[in-house]
Design a protein around this motif. Structure first.
Motif, PDB file in Angstrom:
ATOM      1  N   UNK A  65      26.903  43.957  39.757  1.00  0.00           N
ATOM      2  CA  UNK A  65      28.396  43.389  39.780  1.00  0.00           C
ATOM      3  C   UNK A  65      29.338  44.516  38.949  1.00  0.00           C
ATOM      4  N   UNK A  66      30.482  44.563  39.607  1.00  0.00           N
ATOM      5  CA  UNK A  66      31.343  45.635  38.817  1.00  0.00           C
ATOM      6  C   UNK A  66      32.696  44.892  38.272  1.00  0.00           C
ATOM      7  N   UNK A  67      33.037  43.782  38.919  1.00  0.00           N
ATOM      8  CA  UNK A  67      34.225  43.215  38.669  1.00  0.00           C
ATOM      9  C   UNK A  67      34.397  41.592  38.721  1.00  0.00           C
ATOM     10  N   UNK A  68      34.890  41.025  38.031  1.00  0.00           N
ATOM     11  CA  UNK A  68      35.014  39.393  38.260  1.00  0.00           C
ATOM     12  C   UNK A  68      36.667  39.301  38.233  1.00  0.00           C
ATOM     13  N   UNK A  69      37.177  38.179  39.129  1.00  0.00           N
ATOM     14  CA  UNK A  69      38.327  37.716  39.083  1.00  0.00           C
ATOM     15  C   UNK A  69      38.052  36.128  38.434  1.00  0.00           C
ATOM     16  N   UNK A  70      38.551  35.903  37.291  1.00  0.00           N
ATOM     17  CA  UNK A  70      38.717  34.444  37.025  1.00  0.00           C
ATOM     18  C   UNK A  70      39.523  33.597  37.693  1.00  0.00           C
ATOM     19  N   UNK A  71      39.376  32.310  37.892  1.00  0.00           N
ATOM     20  CA  UNK A  71      40.263  31.388  38.369  1.00  0.00           C
ATOM     21  C   UNK A  71      40.883  30.541  37.396  1.00  0.00           C
ATOM     22  N   UNK A  72      41.026  30.845  35.943  1.00  0.00           N
ATOM     23  CA  UNK A  72      41.743  30.569  35.000  1.00  0.00           C
ATOM     24  C   UNK A  72      42.677  31.522  34.275  1.00  0.00           C
ATOM     25  N   UNK A  73      43.686  31.220  33.829  1.00  0.00           N
ATOM     26  CA  UNK A  73      44.662  31.967  33.073  1.00  0.00           C
ATOM     27  C   UNK A  73      43.975  32.407  31.684  1.00  0.00           C
ATOM     28  N   UNK A  74      43.172  31.607  30.870  1.00  0.00           N
ATOM     29  CA  UNK A  74      42.601  31.588  30.058  1.00  0.00           C
ATOM     30  C   UNK A  74      41.496  32.540  30.182  1.00  0.00           C
ATOM     31  N   UNK A  75      40.799  33.578  29.120  1.00  0.00           N
ATOM     32  CA  UNK A  75      39.839  34.121  29.403  1.00  0.00           C
ATOM     33  C   UNK A  75      38.842  34.425  28.243  1.00  0.00           C
ATOM     34  N   UNK A  76      39.154  33.870  27.303  1.00  0.00           N
ATOM     35  CA  UNK A  76      38.382  33.997  26.181  1.00  0.00           C
ATOM     36  C   UNK A  76      37.291  33.144  25.953  1.00  0.00           C
ATOM     37  N   UNK A  77      37.001  32.150  26.903  1.00  0.00           N
ATOM     38  CA  UNK A  77      35.567  31.361  26.942  1.00  0.00           C
ATOM     39  C   UNK A  77      34.651  32.353  28.051  1.00  0.00           C
ATOM     40  N   UNK A  78      35.152  33.185  28.629  1.00  0.00           N
ATOM     41  CA  UNK A  78      34.252  34.168  29.468  1.00  0.00           C
ATOM     42  C   UNK A  78      33.855  35.190  29.037  1.00  0.00           C
ATOM     43  N   UNK A  79      34.550  35.880  28.159  1.00  0.00           N
ATOM     44  CA  UNK A  79      34.342  37.201  27.537  1.00  0.00           C
ATOM     45  C   UNK A  79      32.727  37.206  26.836  1.00  0.00           C
ATOM     46  N   UNK A 295      46.466  35.226  45.396  1.00  0.00           N
ATOM     47  CA  UNK A 295      46.068  35.952  44.179  1.00  0.00           C
ATOM     48  C   UNK A 295      44.686  36.734  44.494  1.00  0.00           C
ATOM     49  N   UNK A 296      43.773  36.360  44.828  1.00  0.00           N
ATOM     50  CA  UNK A 296      42.529  36.846  45.195  1.00  0.00           C
ATOM     51  C   UNK A 296      42.693  37.914  46.593  1.00  0.00           C
ATOM     52  N   UNK A 297      43.465  37.498  47.213  1.00  0.00           N
ATOM     53  CA  UNK A 297      43.873  38.521  48.427  1.00  0.00           C
ATOM     54  C   UNK A 297      44.215  39.881  48.088  1.00  0.00           C
ATOM     55  N   UNK A 298      45.318  39.556  47.064  1.00  0.00           N
ATOM     56  CA  UNK A 298      46.018  40.964  46.313  1.00  0.00           C
ATOM     57  C   UNK A 298      44.785  41.683  45.593  1.00  0.00           C
ATOM     58  N   UNK A 299      44.104  40.731  44.935  1.00  0.00           N
ATOM     59  CA  UNK A 299      43.177  41.570  43.923  1.00  0.00           C
ATOM     60  C   UNK A 299      41.921  42.376  44.724  1.00  0.00           C
TER      61      UNK A 299
END
Length: 315
Positions: A65-79, A295-299
Motif C-alpha cells: 500500500x502506497x496511498x489511501x483516499x478517505x471518503x470523509x472530510x475529517x481525517x484525524x480518526x484515520x491517522x 473525486x476518486x476519478x480525479x485522484x
C-alpha cells in the motif's frame, strides 16, 4: 514500461466511478470483513468506504500500500492507523453540499422551534406557543459567524445569504474576501466577533490548534440566546462548558457531532434544554456517492500521472 497502478475500490462506489485509463481497479466488498482489499495483490491506492471504521484498522494488511483516499472530510480518526510511508488524502469537496444542507437545517429547526412543535404533534396538540422562556425567532436578519471558511463553510455561506443572513467568515488567518463575504477574519479575532453572533456555525477540522476552540471563555462571549451549531467535530467545543451554558438557559445548541461520540445513553446533552442532537449524519446523502466517484476519478488520474495524490493530509 511501468506496470499500471492498482486501486482497490469498494463495490458500492464502482457504479459511480468512470474507468481511468492506465489504472487497474480491483473491487472489494466492504461488507465482507473476511477479505483484504486487493485480494492479496499489491495495491497502490486504497479507496476506503463511506463507513470506514473497521477498515481503518486493517490498512496495514494491504500488501504494498502506497496511498489511501478517505471518503470523509475529517481525517484525524484515520491517522493513528496509517502504516508508515503511506500517503493519505481526505475527501475534499465531496460532502460540502450535504453538510452545509444539514447545518442550515439545524439552524432553521432550532430558530423556528421545530423540536417543540414535533413533540406537540406527537401529543396531538395544536400548540402555537414557544418552549418555556423562548422568544419567537427567525434565521432571517440573524448574524451568523461561520468558523471554518473552507468548502463546507463556503457552501453554508451561500445558503445563509439566500436566507437573508449577515455572515461573518472566520478561517485560520485573515485574508481578503471573495464573491460571498467582504473579509475572511483570522481565528485570532474570535473574541471580538463572538459577541456579534446570533448563531455560530463550526465547520473546521479537528487539529491540535482547534481542540476546545469554543471553551468556557469563548462561549461566555456569545450573547444570551445565541445558538451553537457544530457540523465539524465534537472536540472543537468544550462539551462541559457548552452543557453548563445550555442548562443555565443562556445558550442553545444544535449538534451533528459530539464529544464523546457516539453520545452515550443517559448523557446530559440528550435532555439539556435548548439542545438538538442528530447522530453525525452531515455527509449522509445520496449525493455523496456520485461526488465521491468523481473525486476518486480525479485522484486516480493524478496518481497515474504523478505517483501522488491531491489534498494530501498525511505522509
Amino acid at each position: 514500461m511501468a506496470p499500471s497502478p492498482v486501486a482497490a475500490v469498494p463495490l458500492d462506489l464502482l457504479p459511480h466511478l468512470d474507468p481511468v485509463d492506465g489504472v487497474e481497479v480491483v473491487p472489494y466488498d466492504p461488507q465482507d470483513r473476511g477479505t483484504v482489499p486487493g485480494g492479496g495483490r499489491e495495491v497502490d491506492v486504497l479507496a476506503l468506504p463511506m463507513i470506514a471504521g473497521p477498515w481503518l484498522r486493517r490498512m496495514g494488511e494491504v500488501p504494498g500500500l502506497r496511498a489511501v483516499v478517505l471518503a470523509s472530510a475529517g481525517f484525524e480518526h484515520a491517522l493513528p492507523h496509517v502504516p508508515d510511508g503511506v500517503r493519505v488524502a481526505n475527501a475534499v469537496g465531496v460532502h460540502d453540499t450535504a453538510t452545509a444542507e444539514l447545518a442550515l437545517t439545524l439552524m432553521l429547526a432550532a430558530q423556528r422551534h421545530l423540536p417543540h412543535h414535533v413533540l406537540s404533534q406527537a401529543r396531538g396538540t395544536w400548540d402555537r406557543s414557544t418552549p418555556p422562556r423562548e422568544p419567537w425567532r427567525s434565521l432571517a436578519d440573524s448574524t451568523v459567524l461561520v468558523v471554518g471558511y473552507g468548502g463546507i463553510g463556503k457552501a453554508l455561506t451561500r445558503r445563509l445569504l439566500a436566507a437573508e443572513c449577515e455572515v461573518l467568515a472566520v478561517a485560520s488567518t485573515d485574508r481578503p474576501g471573495d464573491d460571498l463575504v467582504e473579509r475572511v477574519h483570522g481565528v485570532d479575532r474570535l473574541p471580538e466577533l463572538l459577541p456579534r453572533a446570533d448563531v455560530v456555525a463550526l465547520s473546521l477540522p479537528l487539529t491540535a490548534g482547534t481542540q476546545g476552540l469554543l471553551d468556557a471563555r469563548a462561549l461566555a462571549l456569545l450573547p444570551d440566546g445565541a445558538l451553537v451549531v457544530n457540523v465539524a467535530r465534537g472536540g472543537v467545543v468544550d462539551t462541559g462548558a457548552l452543557l453548563a451554558e445550555c442548562v443555565a438557559g443562556r445558550l442553545r445548541a444544535a449538534l451533528d457531532v459530539t464529544d464523546p461520540e457516539p453520545l452515550p445513553d443517559g448523557h446530559p446533552l440528550w435532555s439539556a434544554p435548548g439542545v438538538l442532537v442528530v447522530p453525525h449524519v452531515g455527509g449522509a446523502s445520496p449525493a455523496s456517492y456520485p461526488r465521491m466517484g468523481r473525486y476518486l476519478h480525479r485522484q486516480l488520474t493524478t496518481y497515474r500521472d504523478t505517483g501522488d495524490l491531491e489534498h494530501v493530509v498525511h505522509g
